[in-house]
Design a protein around this motif. Sequence first.
Motif, mmCIF file in Angstrom:
data_model
loop_
_atom_site.group_PDB
_atom_site.id
_atom_site.type_symbol
_atom_site.label_atom_id
_atom_site.label_comp_id
_atom_site.label_asym_id
_atom_site.label_seq_id
_atom_site.Cartn_x
_atom_site.Cartn_y
_atom_site.Cartn_z
ATOM 1 N N PRO A 187 0.521 -1.640 0.133
ATOM 2 C CA PRO A 187 0.191 -0.315 0.231
ATOM 3 C C PRO A 187 1.183 1.593 -0.051
ATOM 4 C CG PRO A 187 -1.010 -1.456 1.697
ATOM 5 C CD PRO A 187 -0.032 -2.418 1.455
ATOM 6 N N ARG A 212 3.682 2.000 -9.863
ATOM 7 C CA ARG A 212 3.625 2.938 -8.904
ATOM 8 C C ARG A 212 2.494 4.056 -7.575
ATOM 9 N NH1 ARG A 212 9.400 4.253 -11.389
ATOM 10 N NH2 ARG A 212 9.842 1.711 -12.117
ATOM 11 N N VAL A 213 2.918 4.582 -7.220
ATOM 12 C CA VAL A 213 1.672 5.713 -6.481
ATOM 13 C C VAL A 213 3.517 6.991 -6.141
ATOM 14 C CG1 VAL A 213 0.943 6.117 -4.389
ATOM 15 C CG2 VAL A 213 0.610 4.008 -4.683
ATOM 16 N N ILE A 214 2.425 8.055 -7.394
ATOM 17 C CA ILE A 214 3.459 8.965 -6.916
ATOM 18 C C ILE A 214 2.311 10.280 -6.478
ATOM 19 C CG2 ILE A 214 5.271 10.332 -7.796
ATOM 20 C CD1 ILE A 214 5.854 8.508 -10.395
ATOM 21 N N PRO A 215 2.145 10.740 -5.384
ATOM 22 C CA PRO A 215 1.232 10.875 -4.603
ATOM 23 C C PRO A 215 1.090 12.265 -5.033
ATOM 24 C CG PRO A 215 2.857 10.494 -2.442
ATOM 25 C CD PRO A 215 3.387 10.039 -3.950
ATOM 26 N N ASP A 216 2.079 12.860 -6.445
ATOM 27 C CA ASP A 216 2.498 14.520 -6.686
ATOM 28 C C ASP A 216 1.949 14.628 -7.733
ATOM 29 O OD1 ASP A 216 2.158 17.285 -5.064
ATOM 30 O OD2 ASP A 216 4.143 16.930 -7.084
ATOM 31 N N SER A 219 4.828 15.593 -9.726
ATOM 32 C CA SER A 219 5.621 14.509 -10.162
ATOM 33 C C SER A 219 6.138 13.909 -11.046
ATOM 34 C CB SER A 219 6.317 13.887 -8.598
ATOM 35 O OG SER A 219 6.612 14.916 -7.595
ATOM 36 N N GLU A 377 -11.959 19.074 5.302
ATOM 37 C CA GLU A 377 -11.230 17.927 4.540
ATOM 38 C C GLU A 377 -12.190 17.178 4.672
ATOM 39 O OE1 GLU A 377 -9.481 14.040 6.177
ATOM 40 O OE2 GLU A 377 -10.859 15.339 7.183
ATOM 41 N N HIS B 86 -3.334 -2.536 5.347
ATOM 42 C CA HIS B 86 -2.073 -3.183 4.466
ATOM 43 C C HIS B 86 -1.721 -4.626 4.880
ATOM 44 C CE1 HIS B 86 0.215 0.630 4.788
ATOM 45 N NE2 HIS B 86 -0.915 1.149 5.376
ATOM 46 N N ARG B 97 9.469 1.076 7.428
ATOM 47 C CA ARG B 97 9.419 2.072 6.875
ATOM 48 C C ARG B 97 10.593 3.563 8.132
ATOM 49 N NH1 ARG B 97 4.812 4.690 3.776
ATOM 50 N NH2 ARG B 97 3.671 2.120 3.475
ATOM 51 N N GLY B 169 8.463 7.007 -7.755
ATOM 52 C CA GLY B 169 8.087 5.917 -7.117
ATOM 53 C C GLY B 169 8.658 4.687 -7.208
ATOM 54 N N GLN B 263 6.415 13.382 0.215
ATOM 55 C CA GLN B 263 4.525 13.388 -1.025
ATOM 56 C C GLN B 263 5.189 14.177 -2.334
ATOM 57 O OE1 GLN B 263 1.997 12.340 0.298
ATOM 58 N NE2 GLN B 263 0.493 13.418 -0.702
ATOM 59 N N ILE B 264 6.082 15.649 -1.928
ATOM 60 C CA ILE B 264 6.176 15.254 -3.168
ATOM 61 C C ILE B 264 7.519 14.202 -4.376
ATOM 62 C CG2 ILE B 264 7.812 17.542 -4.296
ATOM 63 C CD1 ILE B 264 6.689 19.159 -2.156
ATOM 64 N N PHE B 265 8.649 13.271 -3.387
ATOM 65 C CA PHE B 265 9.365 12.676 -3.807
ATOM 66 C C PHE B 265 9.313 11.233 -3.680
ATOM 67 C CE2 PHE B 265 11.566 16.747 -3.115
ATOM 68 C CZ PHE B 265 12.250 17.084 -4.413
ATOM 69 N N ALA B 266 7.975 11.116 -3.783
ATOM 70 C CA ALA B 266 7.591 10.031 -3.700
ATOM 71 C C ALA B 266 8.463 8.885 -2.511
ATOM 72 C CB ALA B 266 7.000 8.888 -5.164
ATOM 73 N N PRO B 268 8.074 6.377 0.174
ATOM 74 C CA PRO B 268 7.786 5.598 1.598
ATOM 75 C C PRO B 268 8.104 5.412 3.141
ATOM 76 C CG PRO B 268 9.040 3.932 0.098
ATOM 77 C CD PRO B 268 9.070 5.528 0.054
ATOM 78 N N ARG B 272 4.503 9.963 5.856
ATOM 79 C CA ARG B 272 3.698 8.940 4.743
ATOM 80 C C ARG B 272 2.583 8.420 5.357
ATOM 81 N NH1 ARG B 272 5.319 7.749 -0.814
ATOM 82 N NH2 ARG B 272 3.452 6.775 -0.991
ATOM 83 N N ASN B 276 -1.675 9.367 6.112
ATOM 84 C CA ASN B 276 -2.115 8.718 5.181
ATOM 85 C C ASN B 276 -3.060 7.766 6.232
ATOM 86 O OD1 ASN B 276 -2.044 9.155 2.700
ATOM 87 N ND2 ASN B 276 0.172 7.691 2.752
ATOM 88 N N SER B 279 -5.725 9.821 6.900
ATOM 89 C CA SER B 279 -6.889 10.269 5.942
ATOM 90 C C SER B 279 -7.834 9.357 6.547
ATOM 91 C CB SER B 279 -6.456 11.131 4.752
ATOM 92 O OG SER B 279 -5.624 9.963 4.356
ATOM 93 N N GLN B 280 -7.123 7.759 6.137
ATOM 94 C CA GLN B 280 -7.653 6.560 5.924
ATOM 95 C C GLN B 280 -8.447 5.740 7.052
ATOM 96 O OE1 GLN B 280 -8.728 4.838 3.100
ATOM 97 N NE2 GLN B 280 -7.805 6.075 1.737
#
Lengths: 500, 321
Positions: A187, A212-216, A219, A377, B86, B97, B169, B263-266, B268, B272, B276, B279-280
């Motif tokens: 995940p 793949r997950v790239i959140p932005d 990017s 939110e 997960h 992580r 990613g 987040q910006i550079f993906a 893990p 993050r 996450n 938010s979940q």
Amino acid sequence: MKRFIALLGLILFFSSSLAQGTLVLARAADTTGLDPHTQTAFASFRLLELIYEPLVTLDGDLNIVPALAESWSFNDDSTVLTMNLRQGVTFHDGSPFTSADVKASFERILNEETGAASRANFTSIESIDTPDDYTAVFNLNTPDVPLLAAMASVGAAIVSDEFIAGGEDFAAKAIGTGPFILDQWTPEEVTTLRANTDWWGEGPYVDGIEMRVIPDETSIVAALRAGQIDFALLNDPIAATLLIGDSSVQLNQVPALAYHVLQLNASREPMDKLEVRQAISCAIDRQEVLDTASLGYGEVTGPLTIPAFKVPNDELFCYSKDVDKAKELLAQAGYADGLSLKAIVASAEPPTALSEAQSIQAQLAEVGIDLEIESLELSVYIDRWLAADFDTAVALNGGRPDPYTMYVRYFTKDGNLLKVSNYVDDTLDSLMAEGRAESDPAQRLEIFTQFQKHLTEMSPWVWLYHDFEYTAQQPYVSGFVPNPTDSLYSLSQVKLEGKE
Amino acid sequence: MFAYLVRRILSFIPTLLGVSLLVFVAIRLVPGDAITATLGTEAGMLTDVQRQALERYYGLDKPGWQQYFVWLGEALKGNLGFSIRHGKAVISLILERFPLTLELALFAMVIALVIGIPIGLLSAIKQNSIFDILGRFIALAGLAMPNFLVGTLIIFALSVYFRILPNAGDYTDFATNPLKNLQQLFFPAFTLGFAFSASVMRMTRSSMLEVLNEDYVRTARSKGLANRRIINKHALRNALIPVITLIGVEMGYLLGGAFIVEQIFALPGLGRLTINAVSQREYALVQGASLFIALNIVVVNLLVDLLYATLDPRISYDDSN
């Protein structure tokens, strides 16, 4: 020269090559779970539709086409649906696909203990007969033509009856019949799929998919430009349109079924007055909202976004802005001096929501309506939305390939989400019932045209626009057919020819 | 010294309990639960029976206080719960992580110190020179530019002008491929380190200026010692004590995960994972991760306090003093 070599070294140091034959795909949001029957997030569908298959599916023009069923037919009064199933199909564990799996899958969806949100679409199913291994007969308690389109979704995917009987955990294991087999899901990081070489269809033509997950999303666009991914799903129109004019990357767009809408809560004063709702509808230039929020990338739409059921905008109520009429309607309703309202907006879902609200706010101010924006939110927004705790709500609602399935939840007397829409009348309710039973396409078009005209005139909501579903790919990726539902099912046909 | 350590470690307990209770209450006060977080507006399509079935599945069917004590009891046994999404134990998710978060934090810290301390020292020694003014300007820019801006600018520049992106990613850990790992972490670490180098530079400069005006430095000067020797031998060590405090505080933050940069550079990392989970509405994961982050912060604080004693002989934790 030294600097040049250093720079070259830097570039070489930071570039890396991809494995041949595997499609590398990036997206911002990840799957939320693996059980096809309980998932509702689009991000989950994008993975699960490669692993699991429903009986029927939709092509790029939203026609219903065969998947696990080869052909089907309704009886004359649309109360019995007979499915002829594809033979020689196996699940990923090698077990054969038969009518028993179909029966068990739909019974699982209908079982309330499963917690399948899509159950509401299938409650007309009274029983399922399996006269032989490759025939499934759905006996319905009411004529239900839209049932077929509702089946064209991962939410109605066929799972193995042995799995259900064996109490397997669908959240942990994904065994379907689809073109790809799940190897691993980590995940928020990466999902790896390998090609199902025993798949019944032609293909797949790649060895596998690395999702793949790239959140932005900016990017993701950067990764495409740098040639480090083959394929991308893009949600944010601002990020997607960065690629317009970039000749090295191909941007695919297709009109989306989902629609942007301003929902008015007709159970609250003063929106309980028809004139007030109509005034709001007349005060808003929908194109201006689209231009402001989504840079014009989209189309103004009425309630139905399905191409076959669209009504020309000029035939819908007040689809060109009319400030005088709006003021007149407000005066009739007793609000000549204006009024104040609040709007709930999810802060980033869709990414354009706040800009839409601001454009609406500015336009309503012209007719004396003071709109206060509450930016929330997402989870908070969803809670308030489900409880109908709002005056107005800026929303992006998902579309469905059939008009009945799309609005039954909101605008019928026993709609599951009537408590959110808070508006229904006899005309809407009877038109929906007619549309459900009618199987002739021309008749259905007529019914749903009337439905849309009446709905926009009653203005419980102000429909704004739909945008495009975006995907982007390297030029060497071929065979992908963009779909208005954003489905990735056609990745089974993708080839990577000439990829370096 | 030993007694001091025991006292400090015992004082962790109320802090961590407090954090766990606060997080437990806060996450439940926020509207929405795992069901609405997963289903979104489709949650409105559920019948009552369906909703109850899902509540049982997510363990939401017991009253809140009972959920807390069940959690606490298990946590004391070392079980931080299980993440349904997960499909793994919370503790193993955190430990998976953490190496990335730790590596990123250390890398960022090295970059910050390599940039910040020399510039800070030079600025102090050559006060009000062009160099000092320029250094202060860079520091101000570093402080003023938020991470998301620096990170996005870096990505934009790399992808548009050089057509490269270090991390698409496909994060690779150090053990698997050290070179690739360092490539992937350099720019995120620089983004974090650049912002922090500004604080380091300013702190080094002001503290160095203060030390250079101390009596013992004047004494050293009057003895005719060379300037270089005064700075190296007498001033630098003392000037760095406040910088260590700063590093301790920042390290604590960084070990909680640098969410925006991840987040910006993906990447893990822990940040993050935690965001996450929020938010979940994965309550167990939020609880576990925040407890772990709190633990990091108290441990780092303890280490910093111990480091003072090494740097400054006047500070001692021995009970005999």
